[in-house]
Design a protein around this motif. Structure first.
Motif, PDB file in Angstrom:
ATOM      1  N   TYR A  87       0.807  -1.221   0.000  1.00  0.00           N
ATOM      2  CA  TYR A  87       0.000   0.000   0.000  1.00  0.00           C
ATOM      3  C   TYR A  87       0.837   1.266   0.000  1.00  0.00           C
ATOM      4  CZ  TYR A  87      -3.682  -3.295   1.165  1.00  0.00           C
ATOM      5  OH  TYR A  87      -4.562  -4.339   1.136  1.00  0.00           O
ATOM      6  N   GLY A  88       2.083   1.189  -0.432  1.00  0.00           N
ATOM      7  CA  GLY A  88       2.931   2.366  -0.519  1.00  0.00           C
ATOM      8  C   GLY A  88       2.966   2.915  -1.929  1.00  0.00           C
ATOM      9  N   TYR A  89       4.154   3.389  -2.341  1.00  0.00           N
ATOM     10  CA  TYR A  89       4.278   3.998  -3.660  1.00  0.00           C
ATOM     11  C   TYR A  89       3.800   3.067  -4.773  1.00  0.00           C
ATOM     12  CZ  TYR A  89       6.257   5.400  -8.063  1.00  0.00           C
ATOM     13  OH  TYR A  89       6.401   5.690  -9.393  1.00  0.00           O
ATOM     14  N   GLY A  90       4.074   1.784  -4.635  1.00  0.00           N
ATOM     15  CA  GLY A  90       3.679   0.841  -5.677  1.00  0.00           C
ATOM     16  C   GLY A  90       2.185   0.749  -5.892  1.00  0.00           C
ATOM     17  N   ALA A  91       1.387   1.269  -4.951  1.00  0.00           N
ATOM     18  CA  ALA A  91      -0.073   1.260  -5.090  1.00  0.00           C
ATOM     19  C   ALA A  91      -0.604   2.564  -5.673  1.00  0.00           C
ATOM     20  CB  ALA A  91      -0.722   1.019  -3.725  1.00  0.00           C
ATOM     21  N   PHE A  92       0.282   3.504  -5.961  1.00  0.00           N
ATOM     22  CA  PHE A  92      -0.152   4.843  -6.345  1.00  0.00           C
ATOM     23  C   PHE A  92      -0.277   4.986  -7.859  1.00  0.00           C
ATOM     24  CE2 PHE A  92       0.999   9.573  -6.599  1.00  0.00           C
ATOM     25  CZ  PHE A  92      -0.322   9.962  -6.422  1.00  0.00           C
ATOM     26  N   ASP A  93      -1.472   5.290  -8.302  1.00  0.00           N
ATOM     27  CA  ASP A  93      -1.712   5.604  -9.711  1.00  0.00           C
ATOM     28  C   ASP A  93      -1.515   7.113  -9.882  1.00  0.00           C
ATOM     29  OD1 ASP A  93      -2.606   6.146 -12.248  1.00  0.00           O
ATOM     30  OD2 ASP A  93      -4.618   5.322 -11.966  1.00  0.00           O
ATOM     31  N   ASP A  94      -0.332   7.496 -10.353  1.00  0.00           N
ATOM     32  CA  ASP A  94      -0.039   8.917 -10.498  1.00  0.00           C
ATOM     33  C   ASP A  94      -0.175   9.387 -11.947  1.00  0.00           C
ATOM     34  OD1 ASP A  94       2.188   7.635 -11.469  1.00  0.00           O
ATOM     35  OD2 ASP A  94       3.602   8.522 -10.055  1.00  0.00           O
ATOM     36  N   SER A  95      -1.066   8.720 -12.681  1.00  0.00           N
ATOM     37  CA  SER A  95      -1.307   9.143 -14.064  1.00  0.00           C
ATOM     38  C   SER A  95      -2.167  10.400 -14.128  1.00  0.00           C
ATOM     39  CB  SER A  95      -1.985   8.018 -14.853  1.00  0.00           C
ATOM     40  OG  SER A  95      -3.253   7.689 -14.291  1.00  0.00           O
ATOM     41  N   ARG A  96      -2.914  10.681 -13.063  1.00  0.00           N
ATOM     42  CA  ARG A  96      -3.745  11.890 -12.986  1.00  0.00           C
ATOM     43  C   ARG A  96      -3.537  12.532 -11.629  1.00  0.00           C
ATOM     44  NH1 ARG A  96      -8.894  10.477 -12.615  1.00  0.00           N
ATOM     45  NH2 ARG A  96      -8.373   8.292 -12.277  1.00  0.00           N
ATOM     46  N   THR A  97      -2.883  13.676 -11.619  1.00  0.00           N
ATOM     47  CA  THR A  97      -2.581  14.379 -10.377  1.00  0.00           C
ATOM     48  C   THR A  97      -2.793  15.877 -10.572  1.00  0.00           C
ATOM     49  OG1 THR A  97      -0.246  14.758 -10.902  1.00  0.00           O
ATOM     50  CG2 THR A  97      -0.811  12.660  -9.811  1.00  0.00           C
ATOM     51  N   VAL A  98      -2.528  16.628  -9.528  1.00  0.00           N
ATOM     52  CA  VAL A  98      -2.600  18.085  -9.635  1.00  0.00           C
ATOM     53  C   VAL A  98      -1.705  18.594 -10.759  1.00  0.00           C
ATOM     54  CG1 VAL A  98      -0.813  18.450  -7.880  1.00  0.00           C
ATOM     55  CG2 VAL A  98      -2.498  20.228  -8.284  1.00  0.00           C
ATOM     56  N   ALA A  99      -0.598  17.884 -11.025  1.00  0.00           N
ATOM     57  CA  ALA A  99       0.313  18.309 -12.094  1.00  0.00           C
ATOM     58  C   ALA A  99      -0.333  18.184 -13.468  1.00  0.00           C
ATOM     59  CB  ALA A  99       1.595  17.485 -12.041  1.00  0.00           C
ATOM     60  N   THR A 100      -1.007  17.071 -13.738  1.00  0.00           N
ATOM     61  CA  THR A 100      -1.641  16.913 -15.048  1.00  0.00           C
ATOM     62  C   THR A 100      -2.755  17.936 -15.225  1.00  0.00           C
ATOM     63  OG1 THR A 100      -3.126  15.186 -14.175  1.00  0.00           O
ATOM     64  CG2 THR A 100      -1.067  14.459 -15.194  1.00  0.00           C
ATOM     65  N   SER A 101      -3.465  18.245 -14.140  1.00  0.00           N
ATOM     66  CA  SER A 101      -4.535  19.245 -14.233  1.00  0.00           C
ATOM     67  C   SER A 101      -3.976  20.632 -14.509  1.00  0.00           C
ATOM     68  CB  SER A 101      -5.343  19.260 -12.938  1.00  0.00           C
ATOM     69  OG  SER A 101      -6.103  18.084 -12.796  1.00  0.00           O
ATOM     70  N   LEU A 102      -2.931  21.024 -13.793  1.00  0.00           N
ATOM     71  CA  LEU A 102      -2.370  22.355 -13.981  1.00  0.00           C
ATOM     72  C   LEU A 102      -1.712  22.492 -15.353  1.00  0.00           C
ATOM     73  CD1 LEU A 102      -0.901  22.941 -10.427  1.00  0.00           C
ATOM     74  CD2 LEU A 102      -2.859  24.080 -11.449  1.00  0.00           C
ATOM     75  N   ARG A 103      -1.058  21.440 -15.781  1.00  0.00           N
ATOM     76  CA  ARG A 103      -0.427  21.496 -17.114  1.00  0.00           C
ATOM     77  C   ARG A 103      -1.498  21.638 -18.196  1.00  0.00           C
ATOM     78  NH1 ARG A 103       3.785  16.979 -19.528  1.00  0.00           N
ATOM     79  NH2 ARG A 103       4.847  18.344 -21.013  1.00  0.00           N
ATOM     80  N   ALA A 104      -2.601  20.895 -18.037  1.00  0.00           N
ATOM     81  CA  ALA A 104      -3.696  21.005 -19.004  1.00  0.00           C
ATOM     82  C   ALA A 104      -4.306  22.400 -19.005  1.00  0.00           C
ATOM     83  CB  ALA A 104      -4.766  19.961 -18.702  1.00  0.00           C
ATOM     84  N   ALA A 105      -4.217  23.079 -17.853  1.00  0.00           N
ATOM     85  CA  ALA A 105      -4.766  24.432 -17.740  1.00  0.00           C
ATOM     86  C   ALA A 105      -3.795  25.505 -18.223  1.00  0.00           C
ATOM     87  CB  ALA A 105      -5.161  24.711 -16.289  1.00  0.00           C
ATOM     88  N   GLY A 106      -2.613  25.087 -18.692  1.00  0.00           N
ATOM     89  CA  GLY A 106      -1.683  26.042 -19.255  1.00  0.00           C
ATOM     90  C   GLY A 106      -0.507  26.406 -18.386  1.00  0.00           C
ATOM     91  N   TYR A 107      -0.383  25.763 -17.234  1.00  0.00           N
ATOM     92  CA  TYR A 107       0.734  26.040 -16.333  1.00  0.00           C
ATOM     93  C   TYR A 107       1.968  25.234 -16.735  1.00  0.00           C
ATOM     94  CZ  TYR A 107      -1.510  28.902 -12.750  1.00  0.00           C
ATOM     95  OH  TYR A 107      -2.100  29.924 -12.077  1.00  0.00           O
ATOM     96  N   ARG A 108       3.130  25.829 -16.513  1.00  0.00           N
ATOM     97  CA  ARG A 108       4.371  25.065 -16.569  1.00  0.00           C
ATOM     98  C   ARG A 108       4.565  24.464 -15.180  1.00  0.00           C
ATOM     99  NH1 ARG A 108       8.012  24.631 -20.285  1.00  0.00           N
ATOM    100  NH2 ARG A 108      10.025  23.713 -19.753  1.00  0.00           N
ATOM    101  N   THR A 109       4.968  23.196 -15.090  1.00  0.00           N
ATOM    102  CA  THR A 109       4.993  22.496 -13.808  1.00  0.00           C
ATOM    103  C   THR A 109       6.385  21.953 -13.498  1.00  0.00           C
ATOM    104  OG1 THR A 109       4.335  20.440 -14.906  1.00  0.00           O
ATOM    105  CG2 THR A 109       2.569  21.805 -14.007  1.00  0.00           C
ATOM    106  N   GLY A 110       6.775  22.060 -12.235  1.00  0.00           N
ATOM    107  CA  GLY A 110       8.072  21.547 -11.817  1.00  0.00           C
ATOM    108  C   GLY A 110       7.988  20.867 -10.470  1.00  0.00           C
TER     109      GLY A 110
END
Length: 572
Positions: A121-144
């Motif tokens: 149930y640690g990192y290996g359980a994390f689906d990070d395909s959709r996160t705050v980063a993908t949302s902000l990038r889709a909204a036009g933000y550069r992300t780091g």
């Protein structure tokens, strides 16, 4: 708490950020193009088509208690003068891995599925395909991204790619420099928790050029450089940026020093462990004349709670503190404070860079921690996960356009905020869609209009706090609620805790079996049943009227809480 939902348009966002005297409204809004962005946000207009949205920079510490801010004078002064402190900020699952997954997704652990820091149930359980980063990038933000990701990033396989994670770059990040734990067979040295040899996955390639350098200072230097690059690109393109900086400090880590407190095992087999962060010799001893005990040990030099017979089974099993424990915990507290002090310098460095690059006046800066930490309370030598206040509470400091130079002394807010709410607020600032069904609600209304009161309970959850089996708990071992006055936690083995935090801020007197408080228990159990598996807007269901509190009452109770904490635990 009356929490605003995501704002409908950039124009309304801009009106909020200027702290206008009248609340923003959706009725007949003027076209965004008709009003200059500089007039809406108070940002300097550099081009006719300049994006009016602010940059967002989040700096997250690791295991930083709220009272650890006293060892961070620069950060504290910055926000006292130019920002807002949320005095009731909570990590609903106070453990590194679940807490960070919650920030990235905006969801509680029972919805994102990361319950612990170890498999399965640690990192290996994390689906990070959709996160705050993908949302902000889709909204036009550069992300780091910079610094610590989730525990075992580098050790476990990515759930998304199925491949080893030490070279995996999550989606949504334009610039990725994530610290990796070393799997041992990948041909590099160092790792996330080696303070003198941090290793990064930099865009899919390992960068471990930092042997002999203190990782807090490395992260500070790299964060300023990344901010500078993003500022340059905004100057050319007008594109705002999101920068997420994750310090390891003051989490424990290697290497060990000769004066680090050693663990020991008592005659009953209990192992007394005192983890510490590494601090370079040049920074050691800074607070030795002030820190004469751990922060959860009373001014008297003794633990505050002699009888834990009303606590859960695992807490009852903790042995009483010994003199050896108290000395070791004092040393751990000193090193944590020194570690936080170095991080404080690096936060200041980042702010200086934003000012130098002329981006400070268009940047919202957030400083927080993934979770709190127990350091002496309830017999814990060190601990988190548990739904006790020092574990749940985290610092949350915010500054940005409209919050600076106000000079009115109104830099505190008392409305409740939890980690999903922070994510919702960042998305609100960026006028971005949430990556998943959002469990939190934006607190921009509190920033703009002040406190509204505490209506919605904070849901808390954990694993590894109790045995037994119960379908009602799913994979969790405890689930709790935090209202303005009451803290209630139910455990999978049938045990319960109920505390009146107005009368008992230290949570010494469990009222679960109190006949006088039977109705409180019954009422909160009903709320618990409705919220324990909540999702989306269901997590914002208000408590019954008797368990809500208006803004002035919440402020008075919160001030009373912190006054009592300082009276019992404060340093001279």
């Amino acid at each position: 708490m009356l929490r605003s939902r995501a704002l409908a348009a950039p124009l309304l966002l801009a009106a909020c950020l200027t702290f206008s005297s009248s609340p923003a409204t959706t009725a007949n809004p003027a076209p965004a193009a008709a009003v200059a962005p500089s007039a809406l946000l108070g940002l300097p207009s550099r081009a006719p088509d300049q994006d009016p949205r602010p940059n967002v920079v989040v700096v997250m510490a690791d295991d930083l208690r709220v009272d650890d801010l006293q060892w961070m004078p620069r950060t504290r002064r910055l926000f006292e003068r130019t920002g807002i402190s949320f005095e009731n900020s909570f990590a609903p699952y106070p453990l590194c891995c679940p807490a960070r997954a919650t920030f990235l997704t905006g969801q509680h652990a029972h919805n994102h599925g990361v319950y612990w820091h170890e498999p399965p149930y640690g990192y290996g359980a994390f689906d990070d395909s959709r996160t705050v980063a993908t949302s902000l990038r889709a909204a036009g933000y550069r992300t780091g991204f910079l610094g610590k990701y989730l525990n075992r990033y580098g050790l476990d396989r990515s759930k998304v790619s199925g491949q080893p994670s030490h070279r995996y770059v999550p989606r949504g990040w334009d610039e990725w420099r994530g610290a990796v734990e070393n799997p041992g067979d990948a041909g590099f040295h160092g790792g996330t928790y080696v303070y003198t040899d941090i290793a990064f996955n930099h865009g899919g390639r390992i960068d471990n050029r930092y042997r002999g350098r203190y990782s807090t200072e490395v992260i500070g230097s790299l964060s300023a450089q990344m901010a500078g690059r993003f500022a340059d690109r905004r100057a050319r393109s007008g594109r705002p940026f999101f920068l997420y900086v994750n310090h390891i400090a003051p989490h424990h880590g290697a290497p060990r020093d000769d004066d680090d407190p050693a663990s020991w095992r008592d005659k009953d087999g209990f192992e007394h462990v005192f983890p510490t962060p590494y601090v370079p010799p040049r920074h050691r001893g800074r607070f030795d004349d002030v820190i004469d005990r751990a922060p959860g040990i009373a001014r008297t030099g003794s633990p505050t709670e002699g009888d834990v017979s009303d606590k859960p089974r695992a807490v009852r099993r903790l042995p009483a503190m010994t003199g050896r424990d108290l000395a070791a915990m004092r040393e751990a507290a000193r090193q944590r404070a020194e570690s936080a002090w170095v991080m404080d310098k690096e936060v200041s460095r980042l702010v200086r860079r934003l000012r130098k690059d002329d981006e400070w006046d268009r940047t919202v800066l957030v400083f927080t921690s993934d979770n709190g930490l127990l350091q002496g309370e309830h017999r814990f030598r060190t601990g988190k996960v548990w739904s006790y206040e020092p574990s749940l509470r985290v610092p949350l400091l915010v500054t940005g356009p409209g919050m600076r130079g106000r000079g009115d002394g109104g830099h505190r807010r008392y409305d409740p905020v939890d980690t999903p709410d922070l994510t919702a607020t960042i998305l609100d600032l960026a006028d971005a869609e949430p990556p998943r069904k959002a469990d939190g609600s934006s607190f921009l209304a509190s920033l703009v209009d002040g406190d509204a009161g505490w209506d919605v309970p904070v849901l808390t959850e954990a694993t590894h706090t109790a045995g037994g089996r119960s379908a009602a708990f799913g994979k969790r071992s405890s689930i709790g609620l935090r209202t303005a006055r009451w803290s209630m936690t139910l455990y999978r083995d049938g045990f319960g805790e109920l505390y009146d935090l107005v009368e008992d801020p230290l949570q010494h007197h469990n009222l679960w079996r109190s006949k006088k408080h039977r109705q409180v228990r019954t009422d909160l159990e009903e709320v618990w049943r409705r919220l324990r598996d909540c999702s989306g807007a269901g997590c914002q269901e208000p408590a019954p009227p008797a368990y809500r509190a208006d803004a002035s009452t919440v402020a008075a109770w919160t001030r009373g809480y912190w006054q009592e904490i300082d009276r019992v635990y404060g340093y001279r």
